[in-house]
Design an enzyme around this catalytic site. Structure first.
Site, PDB file in Angstrom:
ATOM      1  CB  ILE A  65      -0.850  -0.658   1.423  1.00  0.00           C
ATOM      2  CG1 ILE A  65      -1.897  -1.348   1.193  1.00  0.00           C
ATOM      3  CG2 ILE A  65      -1.573   1.088   1.405  1.00  0.00           C
ATOM      4  CD1 ILE A  65      -2.690  -1.775   2.044  1.00  0.00           C
ATOM      5  CD1 TRP A  68       0.964  -0.845  -5.212  1.00  0.00           C
ATOM      6  CD2 TRP A  68       1.167   0.473  -6.993  1.00  0.00           C
ATOM      7  NE1 TRP A  68       2.207  -1.460  -6.206  1.00  0.00           N
ATOM      8  CE2 TRP A  68       2.090  -0.617  -7.068  1.00  0.00           C
ATOM      9  CE3 TRP A  68       1.461   2.009  -8.011  1.00  0.00           C
ATOM     10  CZ2 TRP A  68       2.504  -1.252  -8.683  1.00  0.00           C
ATOM     11  CZ3 TRP A  68       1.984   1.133  -9.195  1.00  0.00           C
ATOM     12  CH2 TRP A  68       2.998  -0.032  -9.935  1.00  0.00           C
ATOM     13  CD  GLU A  69      -3.371   5.015  -2.239  1.00  0.00           C
ATOM     14  OE1 GLU A  69      -3.174   5.358  -2.703  1.00  0.00           O
ATOM     15  OE2 GLU A  69      -3.952   3.632  -2.361  1.00  0.00           O
ATOM     16  N   GLY A  70       2.007   6.442  -2.141  1.00  0.00           N
ATOM     17  CA  GLY A  70       3.712   6.840  -2.027  1.00  0.00           C
ATOM     18  C   GLY A  70       2.678   8.455  -0.657  1.00  0.00           C
ATOM     19  NE  ARG A 196      -3.214  -0.559  -4.826  1.00  0.00           N
ATOM     20  CZ  ARG A 196      -3.367   0.771  -3.972  1.00  0.00           C
ATOM     21  NH1 ARG A 196      -3.357   1.809  -4.016  1.00  0.00           N
ATOM     22  NH2 ARG A 196      -3.614   0.347  -2.611  1.00  0.00           N
TER      23      ARG A 196
END
Length: 209
Positions: A65, A68-70, A196
Site C-alpha cells: 500500500i 502504490w499510494e506514496g 497495482r
C-alpha cells in the site's frame, strides 16, 4: 428487536468489525437476555468446529500500500498539500498524504508528515476491519488478507466486488482473476492500476492453496 445499535456500540468499543463467530455469540447473548431462547440452548461457540482467526494487516500488505499510494505533494516547508485525483475528470476525491480522502480534505488542505502518517495508520486499521467483516469468516491466509486490504484501500469496493464473493466461496483462482477488472478510473484503464492489481493478484495467489 432492533439489534443494530448494540452491534454498532460494540464495534465502536473494540475498534473493528466482527467475525461471524463473534456475531453468533452476541446474538446468542441477546437471545438469552431477552428470553428469545431457553437458558440451556447450545452455545454457538460449542457448536462451531473452528473459530476464524482475527486478522491484522501484515508487513507485506502495508509495504504494498505504501508503495502504490506514496506520500505526495511535499512542500518546501516539509508539509504536504492536498491534490486532485489525477485519474478523474473532475479531480475528486481530493487526496492528501498516503492516499487519504474524505471529509476535511479539499483544495487548500495542508498536513504535516506526522498528520499524514497518523491518518495512514488509522485508515489501515479501518480498511482491515472492513475486509475482515466482508470475509464473513471465510478461510483466508495472511497473504490473501494483505492483498484484499490493499485492494480495498484503493477501491473501497470490498463489500460489493465479485472478487470478495469468489473468495468467500473458496474459488481462489477465480478471485485472483477478478483483480484485473479493477483497472479503470472514469472508464479509462490506467497503467498504474494495471500494475497495482497485478501485484495484488500475485500476493493473493501466493497464499492460495
Amino acid at each position: 428487536m432492533n439489534r443494530q445499535p448494540i452491534f454498532d456500540t460494540v464495534r465502536d468499543l473494540i475498534g473493528r468489525g466482527f467475525m461471524q463467530a463473534e456475531v453468533d455469540r452476541i446474538d446468542h447473548a441477546i437471545d438469552l437476555a431477552t428470553g428469545g431462547i431457553a437458558a440451556n440452548a447450545p452455545h454457538p461457540m460449542k457448536r462451531a468446529t473452528s473459530v476464524p482467526k482475527a486478522f491484522r494487516l501484515g508487513p507485506r500488505g502495508k509495504a504494498l500500500i505504501r508503495k502504490w499510494e506514496g506520500c505526495h505533494k511535499r512542500r518546501a516547508d516539509g508539509r504536504y498539500d492536498a491534490y486532485p485525483d489525477p485519474g478523474s475528470a473532475d479531480g475528486h476525491p481530493w487526496t492528501i498524504g498516503w492516499g487519504s480522502t474524505g471529509p476535511g480534505i479539499a483544495k487548500g488542505t495542508v498536513w504535516t508528515r506526522a498528520q499524514c502518517d497518523a491518518r495512514f495508520d488509522a485508515d489501515l486499521q479501518r480498511y482491515a476491519a472492513e475486509v475482515e467483516r466482508a470475509l464473513e469468516g471465510a478461510p483466508t491466509t495472511q497473504a490473501q488478507f494483505d492483498a484484499l486490504v490493499s485492494f480495498h484501500y484503493n477501491t473501497g469496493a470490498i463489500f460489493r466486488a465479485t472478487l470478495t464473493k469468489k473468495h468467500r466461496a473458496g474459488d481462489h483462482a477465480g478471485a485472483t482473476r477478478e483483480f484485473a477488472r479493477w483497472i479503470y478510473n472514469d472508464r479509462r484503464p490506467l497503467a498504474g492500476l494495471v500494475r497495482r492489481r497485478r501485484e495484488e493478484a500475485a500476493l493473493f495467489s501466493s497464499g492460495s492453496s
